[in-house]
Design a protein around this motif. Structure first.
Motif, short mmCIF file in Angstrom:
data_model
loop_
_atom_site.label_atom_id
_atom_site.label_comp_id
_atom_site.label_asym_id
_atom_site.label_seq_id
_atom_site.Cartn_x
_atom_site.Cartn_y
_atom_site.Cartn_z
N ARG A 38 0.84 -1.20 0.00
CA ARG A 38 0.00 0.00 0.00
C ARG A 38 0.87 1.24 0.00
O ARG A 38 1.96 1.26 0.55
N ARG A 64 -5.61 5.19 -0.21
CA ARG A 64 -6.45 4.14 -0.81
C ARG A 64 -5.84 3.72 -2.14
O ARG A 64 -5.23 4.51 -2.84
N ARG A 65 -6.04 2.47 -2.48
CA ARG A 65 -5.39 1.91 -3.68
C ARG A 65 -5.67 2.73 -4.95
O ARG A 65 -4.79 2.93 -5.75
N GLN A 67 -6.10 5.78 -5.25
CA GLN A 67 -5.64 7.16 -5.16
C GLN A 67 -4.13 7.30 -5.19
O GLN A 67 -3.59 8.36 -4.88
#
Length: 93
Positions: A38, A64-65, A67
């Motif tokens: 992440r 978040r992935r 973003q």
């Protein structure tokens, strides 16, 4: 620059829910990856102790992935702003 956290996240990091950092205190930002891949944005703050990991860093935000690209642009913007403030303080404007 203002960091806003959930109560749970603030408790985990042992910090306040809202942290405001003046631009003059921001030294820059960088992207890092967690062990699970992440993306994390870590902001450097003058005079602050650097936490060894992002989980305990009050100036780190897990992204978040979807973003990750926006996070990259944010890091560029933070670094540009920090450099501009540094030049201004040094009289180079």
């Amino acid at each position: 620059m203002t960091f806003t956290r959930s109560k749970f996240d603030a408790d985990q990091r042992r910090t306040r829910r809202l942290i405001h950092v003046a631009w003059d205190d921001v030294t820059g930002a960088e992207l890092q990856k967690t062990g699970k891949g992440r993306t994390v944005v870590r902001v450097g703050v003058a005079g602050a102790t650097v936490a060894t990991g992002h989980r305990h860093d009050p100036y780190a935000v897990k992204v978040r992935r979807k973003q990750s690209e926006a996070a990259s642009r944010l890091v560029e913007h933070v670094n540009e702003e920090a450099a501009a403030h540094r030049r201004w303080r040094e009289g180079g404007r």
